[in-house]
Design an enzyme around this catalytic site. Structure first.
Site, PDB file in Angstrom:
ATOM      1  N   ASP A  92     -10.076  51.284  12.162  1.00  0.00           N
ATOM      2  CA  ASP A  92     -11.313  50.549  11.946  1.00  0.00           C
ATOM      3  C   ASP A  92     -11.068  49.564  10.811  1.00  0.00           C
ATOM      4  OD1 ASP A  92     -14.845  51.503  11.583  1.00  0.00           O
ATOM      5  OD2 ASP A  92     -13.868  49.658  12.215  1.00  0.00           O
ATOM      6  N   ASP A 266     -15.034  57.433  19.257  1.00  0.00           N
ATOM      7  CA  ASP A 266     -14.538  58.166  18.085  1.00  0.00           C
ATOM      8  C   ASP A 266     -15.731  58.807  17.404  1.00  0.00           C
ATOM      9  OD1 ASP A 266     -15.456  55.617  16.496  1.00  0.00           O
ATOM     10  OD2 ASP A 266     -14.932  57.130  14.978  1.00  0.00           O
ATOM     11  N   CYS A 304     -11.175  78.820  27.267  1.00  0.00           N
ATOM     12  CA  CYS A 304     -10.648  77.746  26.410  1.00  0.00           C
ATOM     13  C   CYS A 304      -9.207  78.090  26.055  1.00  0.00           C
ATOM     14  CB  CYS A 304     -11.480  77.599  25.139  1.00  0.00           C
ATOM     15  SG  CYS A 304     -10.761  76.410  23.956  1.00  0.00           S
ATOM     16  N   CYS A 306      -7.351  77.059  23.558  1.00  0.00           N
ATOM     17  CA  CYS A 306      -6.952  76.834  22.162  1.00  0.00           C
ATOM     18  C   CYS A 306      -6.624  78.164  21.483  1.00  0.00           C
ATOM     19  CB  CYS A 306      -8.062  76.103  21.402  1.00  0.00           C
ATOM     20  SG  CYS A 306      -9.306  77.165  20.667  1.00  0.00           S
ATOM     21  N   CYS A 309      -9.453  80.675  20.642  1.00  0.00           N
ATOM     22  CA  CYS A 309     -10.058  81.395  21.773  1.00  0.00           C
ATOM     23  C   CYS A 309      -9.079  82.324  22.483  1.00  0.00           C
ATOM     24  CB  CYS A 309     -10.635  80.399  22.763  1.00  0.00           C
ATOM     25  SG  CYS A 309     -11.986  79.433  22.100  1.00  0.00           S
ATOM     26  N   HIS A 335     -10.242  74.153  17.927  1.00  0.00           N
ATOM     27  CA  HIS A 335     -11.094  74.460  19.088  1.00  0.00           C
ATOM     28  C   HIS A 335     -11.977  73.270  19.456  1.00  0.00           C
ATOM     29  CE1 HIS A 335     -13.887  76.244  21.863  1.00  0.00           C
ATOM     30  NE2 HIS A 335     -14.843  75.683  21.125  1.00  0.00           N
TER      31      HIS A 335
HETATM   32  C1  LIG Z   1     -21.203  57.348  13.072  1.00  0.00           C
HETATM   33  N1  LIG Z   1     -21.829  56.157  13.557  1.00  0.00           N
HETATM   34  C2  LIG Z   1     -21.182  54.973  13.504  1.00  0.00           C
HETATM   35  N2  LIG Z   1     -19.898  54.826  13.097  1.00  0.00           N
HETATM   36  C3  LIG Z   1     -19.652  53.489  13.153  1.00  0.00           C
HETATM   37  C4  LIG Z   1     -18.486  52.793  12.802  1.00  0.00           C
HETATM   38  C5  LIG Z   1     -17.262  53.560  12.320  1.00  0.00           C
HETATM   39  C6  LIG Z   1     -16.548  54.177  13.499  1.00  0.00           C
HETATM   40  N3  LIG Z   1     -15.681  55.298  13.067  1.00  0.00           N
HETATM   41  C7  LIG Z   1     -14.535  54.880  12.289  1.00  0.00           C
HETATM   42  C8  LIG Z   1     -13.901  56.057  11.556  1.00  0.00           C
HETATM   43  C9  LIG Z   1     -14.924  56.731  10.642  1.00  0.00           C
HETATM   44  C10 LIG Z   1     -14.281  57.795   9.766  1.00  0.00           C
HETATM   45  C11 LIG Z   1     -13.101  57.249   9.004  1.00  0.00           C
HETATM   46  C12 LIG Z   1     -12.082  56.637   9.931  1.00  0.00           C
HETATM   47  C13 LIG Z   1     -12.699  55.544  10.772  1.00  0.00           C
HETATM   48  C14 LIG Z   1     -18.527  51.371  12.905  1.00  0.00           C
HETATM   49  N4  LIG Z   1     -17.403  50.652  12.549  1.00  0.00           N
HETATM   50  C15 LIG Z   1     -17.454  49.303  12.586  1.00  0.00           C
HETATM   51  N5  LIG Z   1     -16.381  48.576  12.217  1.00  0.00           N
HETATM   52  N6  LIG Z   1     -18.581  48.625  12.996  1.00  0.00           N
HETATM   53  C16 LIG Z   1     -19.700  49.272  13.401  1.00  0.00           C
HETATM   54  O1  LIG Z   1     -20.707  48.623  13.764  1.00  0.00           O
HETATM   55  C17 LIG Z   1     -19.700  50.720  13.361  1.00  0.00           C
HETATM   56  C18 LIG Z   1     -20.837  51.450  13.736  1.00  0.00           C
HETATM   57  C19 LIG Z   1     -20.808  52.842  13.615  1.00  0.00           C
HETATM   58  N7  LIG Z   1     -21.747  53.794  13.844  1.00  0.00           N
END
Ligand SMILES: CNc1nc2c(CCNCC3CCCCC3)c3nc(N)[nH]c(=O)c3cc2[nH]1
Length: 372
Positions: A92, A266, A304, A306, A309, A335
């Site tokens: 990200d 994710d 499961c 894992c 389990c 799990h």
């Molecule tokens: C939980 N909801 C949500 N997450 C968003 C995320 C994060 C997605 N997960 C990335 C991981 C998070 C943990 C650390 C490692 C990267 C979003 N990321 C971006 N760039 N833009 C969003 O609009 C955007 C929108 C999101 N909405």
């Protein structure tokens, strides 16, 4: 011709099954990507992550730029080498984490300045710097640097934020170093406003990316409004490119989103919950700290594969969490990730056999039934 491509295999309604071809291997879609925030999927080794069935994991610019630093990871051979994960990695772009973790954040039209939540040091992220960091990490899939507005918000604030993100998307694309088998995804914004979402899709497809994410959701709007927004947005997105819904979600969220045409997900839920004794199963979730598990000799989830389990009882898992033993979070994370992968595999098979509607009814009945 970029070796990176999403190859469709079957459809069932708006749902798709296919294969994502990348420089670091092929991944079947729909796919759930475990979150490996700071170069590790917490409480898991990469072999155990692989054993759950995961094909692609997530990293993050925000965390890795603060510690150990992007230059250091690059000097050590990149994130694949650093964490010994040979498969594809999606990173990200950091903006979302700055706004949720960073301190003293200052957002301007050029980027964001913030202080590290670790040591208070000052940092700046721009579309160019975020893209450069992801390149140094050797991310297989790079995300545009964007701004994710908090909901609810006034329509004109959502519009202004989306248009800033679209300008940043153009700058991110400009800074992207194209490589065979590598990709950069644009991120659709626009809150829950259909017109703004449509404008954002047009802006991104005019720039042109290897894949498209839907951002700005799973920020408290609730499942109904999230699904409603998908219904209005996904049909406008290129059908031959992968679609990634960011930060989603529960198994029920995944099911409903795949049925609306999403290919990639994710979410921190299976890993974070695994560390807090919350188990995800075909009959819903349960909290293993609850006293009712203290003498229960049954496996957490029959069938499961894992280690939690196949090798242990609910009583043992209960004990581990009550005793605050490290093995507790390890086994339950294992799990939960296994369960998430099994849900995705089951959905994928149902699409291939054009019986996703029936499969969805079975899944939801199981989740509603509760512990047998
Ligand atoms: C939980 N909801 C949500 N997450 C968003 C995320 C994060 C997605 N997960 C990335 C991981 C998070 C943990 C650390 C490692 C990267 C979003 N990321 C971006 N760039 N833009 C969003 O609009 C955007 C929108 C999101 N909405």
């Amino acid at each position: 011709m970029n070796g990176f491509r999403w190859q469709p295999e079957a459809t069932d309604g708006a749902a798709r099954a296919g294969h994502l071809h990348t420089a670091h291997g092929v991944v079947a879609t729909p796919t759930f990507m475990p979150v490996g925030t700071a170069g590790t999927v917490k409480a898991m080794t990469m072999d155990s992550v692989r054993s759950t069935g995961a094909g692609i994991v997530l990293g993050n610019t925000y965390h890795l730029m603060l510690r150990p630093g992007a230059e250091r990871v690059q000097a050590l051979g990149g994130l694949h080498r650093f964490m010994d994960w040979p498969g594809p990695i999606l990173t990200d772009s950091g903006g979302f984490q700055v706004m949720s973790l960073g301190a003293l954040r200052k957002l301007d039209s050029d980027g964001v300045t913030f202080q590290s939540h670790i040591d208070g040091s000052r940092h700046r992220l721009t579309p160019e710097r975020s893209t450069e960091i992801q390149h140094m990490l050797d991310a297989t899939i790079t995300m545009c640097f964007d701004e994710c507005p908090a909901l609810p918000a006034e329509t004109d604030a959502i519009a202004a934020s989306m248009r800033l993100s679209m300008r940043w998307a153009a700058r991110s694309r400009e800074a992207f170093v194209a490589r065979d088998g590598y990709a950069q995804y644009g991120i659709v914004q626009g809150g829950t406003e259909p017109q703004l979402r449509a404008e954002s899709v047009r802006a991104l497809t005019d720039i042109g990316f290897e894949g498209y994410a839907i951002g700005g959701l799973a920020v408290g709007e609730g499942q109904a409004l999230m699904f409603q927004t998908l219904d209005g947005t996904v049909p406008l997105m290129p059908a031959d490119k992968p679609r990634y819904l960011m930060g989603v979600g529960t198994p029920d969220d995944l099911l409903g989103s795949v049925m609306r045409g999403i290919d990639m997900f994710d979410c921190v839920m299976p890993t974070r919950s695994g560390r807090t004794a919350r188990a995800y199963t075909g009959f819903g979730t349960l909290n293993l700290r609850n006293a009712r598990h203290a003498l229960d000799p049954r496996p957490l989830e029959a069938g499961c594969p894992c280690p939690a389990c196949t090798r242990h009882s609910r009583a043992y898992l209960h004990h581990l969490f009550r005793a605050d033993e490290i093995l507790g979070p390890m086994l339950l994370t294992w799990h939960n990730l296994t369960y998430y992968q099994r849900v995705m595999q089951g959905i994928r098979t149902a699409i291939l056999e054009t019986r996703l509607g029936a499969h969805a009814i079975e899944l939801r009945a199981g989740w509603a039934a509760g512990d047998p």
